[in-house]
Design an enzyme around this catalytic site. Structure first.
Site, PDB file in Angstrom:
ATOM      1  N   THR A 278      -2.464   1.309  -4.957  1.00  0.00           N
ATOM      2  CA  THR A 278      -2.916   2.467  -4.209  1.00  0.00           C
ATOM      3  C   THR A 278      -4.241   3.006  -4.731  1.00  0.00           C
ATOM      4  OG1 THR A 278      -2.368   4.725  -3.547  1.00  0.00           O
ATOM      5  CG2 THR A 278      -1.501   3.991  -5.652  1.00  0.00           C
ATOM      6  N   GLY A 279      -4.949   3.619  -3.845  1.00  0.00           N
ATOM      7  CA  GLY A 279      -6.194   4.281  -4.212  1.00  0.00           C
ATOM      8  C   GLY A 279      -5.928   5.665  -4.766  1.00  0.00           C
TER       9      GLY A 279
ATOM     10  N   LYS B 171      -8.153  -4.336  -4.309  1.00  0.00           N
ATOM     11  CA  LYS B 171      -6.863  -4.826  -3.816  1.00  0.00           C
ATOM     12  C   LYS B 171      -6.986  -6.318  -3.507  1.00  0.00           C
ATOM     13  CE  LYS B 171      -5.268  -0.465  -1.806  1.00  0.00           C
ATOM     14  NZ  LYS B 171      -4.869   0.290  -0.611  1.00  0.00           N
TER      15      LYS B 171
ATOM     16  N   ASP C 155       0.888  -1.128   0.000  1.00  0.00           N
ATOM     17  CA  ASP C 155       0.000   0.000   0.000  1.00  0.00           C
ATOM     18  C   ASP C 155       0.941   1.196   0.000  1.00  0.00           C
ATOM     19  OD1 ASP C 155      -2.425   1.450   0.651  1.00  0.00           O
ATOM     20  OD2 ASP C 155      -1.551   1.671   2.637  1.00  0.00           O
ATOM     21  N   LYS C 156       0.539   2.276  -0.645  1.00  0.00           N
ATOM     22  CA  LYS C 156       1.486   3.388  -0.737  1.00  0.00           C
ATOM     23  C   LYS C 156       1.545   4.234   0.526  1.00  0.00           C
ATOM     24  CE  LYS C 156       0.053   7.040  -2.882  1.00  0.00           C
ATOM     25  NZ  LYS C 156      -0.039   8.195  -1.980  1.00  0.00           N
ATOM     26  N   THR C 157       0.348   4.794   0.844  1.00  0.00           N
ATOM     27  CA  THR C 157       0.334   5.864   1.822  1.00  0.00           C
ATOM     28  C   THR C 157       0.653   5.355   3.221  1.00  0.00           C
ATOM     29  OG1 THR C 157      -1.457   6.675   0.472  1.00  0.00           O
ATOM     30  CG2 THR C 157      -0.985   7.887   2.472  1.00  0.00           C
TER      31      THR C 157
ATOM     32  N   ASP D  96      -2.509  -0.485   5.769  1.00  0.00           N
ATOM     33  CA  ASP D  96      -3.031  -0.132   7.082  1.00  0.00           C
ATOM     34  C   ASP D  96      -4.231  -1.013   7.376  1.00  0.00           C
ATOM     35  OD1 ASP D  96      -5.272   1.710   5.891  1.00  0.00           O
ATOM     36  OD2 ASP D  96      -3.354   2.463   5.104  1.00  0.00           O
TER      37      ASP D  96
ATOM     38  N   ASP E 141      -7.343  -1.481   4.620  1.00  0.00           N
ATOM     39  CA  ASP E 141      -6.957  -2.582   3.747  1.00  0.00           C
ATOM     40  C   ASP E 141      -7.287  -3.939   4.339  1.00  0.00           C
ATOM     41  OD1 ASP E 141      -5.902  -0.776   1.880  1.00  0.00           O
ATOM     42  OD2 ASP E 141      -4.061  -0.609   3.043  1.00  0.00           O
TER      43      ASP E 141
HETATM   44  P1  ADP Z   1      -3.870   4.047  -0.272  1.00  0.00           P
HETATM   45  O1  ADP Z   1      -4.329   2.897  -1.109  1.00  0.00           O
HETATM   46  O2  ADP Z   1      -2.797   4.820  -0.937  1.00  0.00           O
HETATM   47  O3  ADP Z   1      -3.528   3.670   1.124  1.00  0.00           O
HETATM   48  P2  ADP Z   1      -6.467   4.895   0.618  1.00  0.00           P
HETATM   49  O4  ADP Z   1      -7.174   3.625   0.256  1.00  0.00           O
HETATM   50  O5  ADP Z   1      -6.272   5.189   2.049  1.00  0.00           O
HETATM   51  O6  ADP Z   1      -5.086   5.049  -0.166  1.00  0.00           O
HETATM   52  O7  ADP Z   1      -7.223   6.087  -0.022  1.00  0.00           O
HETATM   53  C1  ADP Z   1      -7.428   6.122  -1.426  1.00  0.00           C
HETATM   54  C2  ADP Z   1      -7.940   7.430  -1.896  1.00  0.00           C
HETATM   55  O8  ADP Z   1      -9.192   7.701  -1.297  1.00  0.00           O
HETATM   56  C3  ADP Z   1      -7.064   8.605  -1.518  1.00  0.00           C
HETATM   57  O9  ADP Z   1      -6.001   8.805  -2.414  1.00  0.00           O
HETATM   58  C4  ADP Z   1      -8.099   9.726  -1.609  1.00  0.00           C
HETATM   59  O10 ADP Z   1      -8.285  10.085  -2.926  1.00  0.00           O
HETATM   60  C5  ADP Z   1      -9.339   9.091  -1.075  1.00  0.00           C
HETATM   61  N1  ADP Z   1      -9.474   9.325   0.363  1.00  0.00           N
HETATM   62  C6  ADP Z   1      -9.283   8.426   1.347  1.00  0.00           C
HETATM   63  N2  ADP Z   1      -9.454   8.991   2.551  1.00  0.00           N
HETATM   64  C7  ADP Z   1      -9.737  10.290   2.329  1.00  0.00           C
HETATM   65  C8  ADP Z   1      -9.987  11.424   3.164  1.00  0.00           C
HETATM   66  N3  ADP Z   1      -9.981  11.345   4.496  1.00  0.00           N
HETATM   67  N4  ADP Z   1     -10.245  12.598   2.578  1.00  0.00           N
HETATM   68  C9  ADP Z   1     -10.246  12.697   1.250  1.00  0.00           C
HETATM   69  N5  ADP Z   1     -10.006  11.682   0.420  1.00  0.00           N
HETATM   70  C10 ADP Z   1      -9.756  10.492   0.937  1.00  0.00           C
HETATM   71 MG    MG Z   2      -4.022   2.947   2.799  1.00  0.00          MG
END
Ligand code: ADP
Ligand code: MG
Length: 700
Positions: free
Chosen positions: A540-541, A568, A392-394, A587, A591
Site C-alpha cells: 500500500t501507498g 509495486k 492493494d489495501k484501499t 484498482d 495500479d
Molecule cells: P493504495 O496503495 O492503498 O491503494 P494509493 O496508491 O491509492 O493507495 O494512494 C497512496 C497514498 O497516496 C495514499 O495513502 C495518500 O497518502 C496518497 N494519495 C493518493 N490519492 C490521494 C488524494 N486524492 N488525496 C490525498 N492523498 C492521496
Molecule cells: Mg489503490
C-alpha cells in the site's frame, strides 16, 4: 414475443447446414458473427437473431434425422445380411434396387450436411471431422452402388443408412448442448426490457429502449427492470443486481445512486436520469468483454486445436492403412472397406474439438454473471499456478468508506475549516477514496468549494493545485519523505488512520486523518487463499501503521507500506525472479503498471466502468471473496478442460485400434453404426461434463 423473426418457416439452404459445425463451434463459442449487440445500432433487445438461426439449424438436423430414420427402416428389414443375422427370410423382388434407391436418398439428403462440410473444410485447407465422415459414407455408398451394378461382393447399404442416421442424431443432440452453452451469454442480453417509460413534459410515454436518449428522465415502477444505466433523481428502492454483478443481496439505492440497466427494481418507484443506453450501457460493455474473451484463444485451447488437427490426420491415415493392411492379409474388399469406414468414423476428433470451446463458453458466461469479467483467458486459466497474491489495501481489503476523523491545523492563519475548504479545492478533481471522504464532510458542512487551477495528480503521493492564488498540496507520507519535509510531531503518528498533510505555499499547514474499514469478507477471503497454499502480501501507498493493522487483523503473511505505484511493479518483478507466480489485485487506474506486470492482474473496484480497465480480470463488486472464488473457479475451469481433453483423446486412442479390427481374432469387432454411436456418445459426454462446471462457482 417480438424476438421471433419467423426463421422457422423459411426453406433451409443446405449450404447453411454445411456451415453448421463452424457456426456452432467457431462462431457461437468464440463470438464472431454472434448476435450480440456489438454492431453500432443494435440495442440488446434485438440480439436474438443468432439464437433463431441456430435453432433453425437444429430443426434442420432433426428433420434430416427423422426422415433418414424412416427411410432406413425398410433398408434394414430387407437387407439379406440382417435377415441372415436375425434368421428370417423375406423374398422381395428387386430388393437390392429398393435398398439402392432408399440409400441414395439417405446418402444425399441425410448425408448432405457432411458432404458440404467436406467441401468447406477442403476449401479452407483444413480437413476435419466432416471430411472424415464424408469420406467414410461416400466410400460405403460408392462401393455398394458398384455392387448393385455388377461388382462382386456384399453391399452395405443398411450399415450406411444406420451410420448416417446415428451421425445425424449425434450432431443434433450435440448442437442442442452447444446452443445451451452459448445461451448463457444470450441470457445476459435478454436482461434488458423492451420498453421504457419516459417522462416528457410531466407525462409518461412508453417508448422502445432503442429510442431512449442520454439525459432522458425515465420512470421505473416497482418490480420492473431498469431499462438503462442512470442516476436516481427521485425515489428510493432496493435493486436486485444479482444477474449483472453476482451481488446476491438487493442493493439499497437512494437519490444520486447509480443504477444499472438490466437490474430489477424492488418496492420503490424511481425516477432515473439516463446516462448510458445501448452501446454505452454497462451490460453491453460486459457482453462485449465476454465476447472478446471468448474469441481469443487461450494456450489450452491452442493445445486442444493442435491435438484435434493431428488426430484428423491420424484418422485419415489410419483409415487408409487399415484398408491396405486387411487387403494384404487377404481379407475381402468389402471387409477391408468396412474396417476403413469404421476407423474414420470412430476416430473423428469431434469430442476433442468441442472439449475446450464448450468449457470456455460456459465458464466465461457464468463468471460474467457473477461479476467476474475475464479479459485474458490464459491468465484466468493460469490462476491455478498462483503462489503469491498481492493485495492493494484501499478499496480492496478495506471498504474505501473513508470517514474524515480529524483535521488539525498547525498554522493559525489556516484554521480547520479553511484547511478543509482549500483541500477540497484540489480534492474535487480526484475520484480517490480519500477525496470522497473529504468531500463528504465538506458537503455535510455546506462549505462552498473553490476551484483549483494547475491541478496535478501525483500517483501514490497525493494532489496539488493552485487555489485562490495559493499553492495547495494534499499529500501522503510518500511525498513527505521524498522531499524530506519536516512535519510537526503530532499524535497523527500513533493512530491507525490514513493521514494526509496539507501544504500551503510549501508550508505544512495541517493534516486530515481518515478512517476506513476492513471489509467483512476480507478475512474469509484471505483464509480461503491460505488454505489453498497461496501466500498473500499487502502492498500500500499508505503509512506503516495502517498497513500493519490491516495485515494483522486479516492474519496476512506480510505487508509493505509507503509503496509507490512503480515500486509495486518492482516488488512483483522481484517475486517473479524468485520463481513465484504472482497475482495482483488493485484498482486499475492507480495500479495499472503492477497489474500489467503480474502474471494474473485482477482489477477491483471499477464498478460499472468496466471498459476502462486493462487488467486480465475485472471484479465488478469490490468483494475480496470474489478473488478467492475467481482463483478457485479458474482452477476448476482448467481442470474441466483437461478432463475433457484427456477423455476425448483417450477415447480415440482406445477406439481406433478396435475399429481397425486389431482384436478381430478375439472376436471383438465394431460395426460402422456402433462406431458412430460411440463417437457421438463421446461428444455428448464432453458436453455434459462441461455443463457440470455450472455447479463449481458457488458464490457467497
Ligand atoms: P493504495 O496503495 O492503498 O491503494 P494509493 O496508491 O491509492 O493507495 O494512494 C497512496 C497514498 O497516496 C495514499 O495513502 C495518500 O497518502 C496518497 N494519495 C493518493 N490519492 C490521494 C488524494 N486524492 N488525496 C490525498 N492523498 C492521496
Ligand atoms: Mg489503490
Amino acid at each position: 414475443m417480438e424476438h421471433h423473426h419467423g426463421h422457422h418457416g423459411k426453406a433451409v439452404n443446405p449450404k447453411d447446414v454445411a456451415e453448421l459445425k463452424d457456426q456452432l463451434t467457431e462462431k457461437t463459442l468464440h463470438g464472431h458473427d454472434h448476435a450480440m449487440p456489438s454492431g453500432g445500432d443494435q440495442p440488446p433487445a434485438h440480439g436474438e437473431h443468432g439464437h433463431d438461426h441456430h435453432a433453425m439449424m437444429i430443426d434442420d438436423f432433426r428433420k434430416r434425422f427423422w426422415i433418414s430414420l424412416l427411410l432406413s427402416l425398410p433398408v434394414i428389414v430387407i437387407s439379406p445380411m440382417v435377415q441372415d443375422i436375425l434368421g428370417y427370410r423375406l423374398d422381395i423382388p428387386y430388393n437390392m434396387y429398393i435398398a439402392f434407391v432408399l440409400s441414395s436418398i439417405i446418402f444425399f439428403y441425410g448425408g448432405w450436411p457432411f458432404l458440404t462440410g467436406l467441401k468447406d473444410e477442403l476449401k479452407k485447407g483444413s480437413p476435419g471431422m466432416m471430411t472424415l465422415i464424408a469420406i467414410a459414407i461416400s466410400v460405403a455408398y460408392l462401393y455398394s452402388t458398384a455392387i448393385v451394378f455388377g461388382l462382386e461382393g456384399m453391399d452395405f447399404f443398411w450399415e450406411l443408412a444406420t451410420l448416417i442416421v446415428i451421425m445425424l442424431l449425434g450432431h443434433w443432440i450435440e448442437m442442442k448442448s452447444v446452443l445451451g452453452a452459448s445461451r448463457a451469454l444470450e441470457l445476459l442480453v435478454s436482461l434488458m426490457p423492451a420498453e421504457a417509460h419516459v417522462i416528457q413534459d410531466g407525462e409518461t410515454v412508453n417508448i422502445r429502449i432503442d429510442a431512449l436518449q442520454k439525459n432522458d428522465l425515465i420512470l421505473v415502477k416497482p418490480g420492473e427492470k431498469v431499462p438503462a444505466d442512470g442516476l436516481i433523481e427521485e425515489g428510493e428502492s432496493y435493486i436486485n443486481e444479482s444477474m449483472l454483478t453476482g451481488e446476491s443481496k438487493p442493493v439499497q439505492k437512494i437519490k444520486d445512486s447509480k443504477v444499472i440497466g438490466g437490474s430489477i427494481n424492488g418496492n420503490g418507484s424511481l425516477k432515473i436520469r439516463v446516462q448510458g443506453t445501448g452501446e454505452d450501457s454497462y451490460l453491453n460493455k460486459v457482453i462485449n468483454l465476454v465476447q472478446e474473451a471468448q474469441k481469443t484463444k487461450s494456450d489450452t485451447q491452442h493445445l486442444a486445436d493442435k491435438a484435434a488437427r493431428w488426430l484428423t490426420y491420424v484418422a485419415l491415415i489410419a483409415g487408409f492403412a487399415t484398408f491396405g493392411v486387411w487387403l494384404l492379409l487377404g481379407a475381402e474388399l468389402s471387409f477391408a472397406l468396412e474396417r476403413m469406414v469404421t476407423v474414420m468414423v470412430i476416430s473423428c476428433p469431434h469430442a476433442l474439438g468441442l472439449a475446450v470451446p464448450l468449457v470456455v463458453a460456459i465458464s466465461t458466461a457464468i463468471s460474467a454473471k457473477n461479476g467476474l469479467l475475464i479479459r485474458n483467458r490464459t491468465a484466468f486459466e493460469n490462476s491455478r499456478k498462483i503462489t503469491t497474491i498481492i493485495f492493494d489495501k484501499t478499496g480492496t481489503l478495506t471498504q474505501g468508506s473513508h470517514q474524515l476523523a480529524r483535521i488539525i491545523s498547525f498554522l493559525p492563519a489556516y484554521p480547520e475549516k479553511e484547511l478543509l475548504r482549500l483541500a477540497a479545492g484540489v480534492e474535487q478533481n480526484s475520484e480517490h477514496y480519500i477525496s470522497q471522504g473529504i468531500l463528504k464532510r465538506v458537503k455535510a458542512d455546506n462549505i462552498i468549494i473553490p476551484t483549483a487551477e494547475n491541478f496535478n495528480y501525483l500517483p501514490g503521493k497525493g494532489l496539488e493545485g493552485t487555489v485562490e492564488g495559493k499553492s495547495v498540496k494534499v499529500v501522503g507520507p510518500n511525498y513527505i519523505s521524498e522531499f524530506g519535509i519536516q512535519v510537526p510531531k503530532s499524535d497523527a503518528e500513533e493512530g491507525v488512520d490514513t493521514v494526509v498533510y496539507i501544504l500551503i505555499d510549501n508550508a505544512v499547514a495541517g493534516f486530515i486523518s481518515l478512517k476506513d474499514q476492513i471489509r467483512p469478507e476480507s478475512a474469509e477471503a484471505i483464509a480461503i487463499l491460505k488454505n489453498n497454499g497461496i501466500k498473500n502480501l499487502l502492498l500500500t501507498g499508505d503509512n506503516d501503521r495502517v498497513a500493519k493493522s490491516v495485515s494483522d487483523a486479516l492474519k496476512m503473511d506480510g505487508f509493505l507500506a509507503n509503496v509507490l505505484p512503480h515500486q509495486k511493479q518492482e516488488k512483483i518483478k522481484e517475486l517473479q525472479a524468485k520463481g513465484e507466480f504472482v497475482a495482483m489485485t488493485g484498482d486499475g487506474v492507480n495500479d495499472a503498471p503492477a497489474l500489467a506486470q503480474a502474471d494474473v492482474g485482477i482489477a477491483v473496484g471499477s464498478g460499472t466502468d468496466v471498459a476502462a480497465e486493462t487488467a486480465d480480470i475485472i471484479l465488478v463488486n469490490s468483494n475480496p471473496k470474489d478473488i478467492a472464488s475467481l482463483i478457485l473457479f479458474g482452477k476448476a475451469t482448467y481442470r474441466k478442460m483437461i478432463q475433457n481433453i484427456i477423455w476425448a483423446t483417450a477415447y480415440n486412442v482406445i477406439s481406433l485400434p478396435l475399429a481397425a479390427g486389431v482384436l478381430y481374432n478375439q472376436g471383438i469387432m465394431v460395426s460402422p453404426a456402433i462406431g458412430a454411436a460411440l463417437m457421438s456418445m463421446s461428444t455428448v459426454i464432453v458436453a455434459l461434463n462441461a455443463q457440470l462446471l455450472r455447479k463449481q462457482l458457488n458464490h457467497n
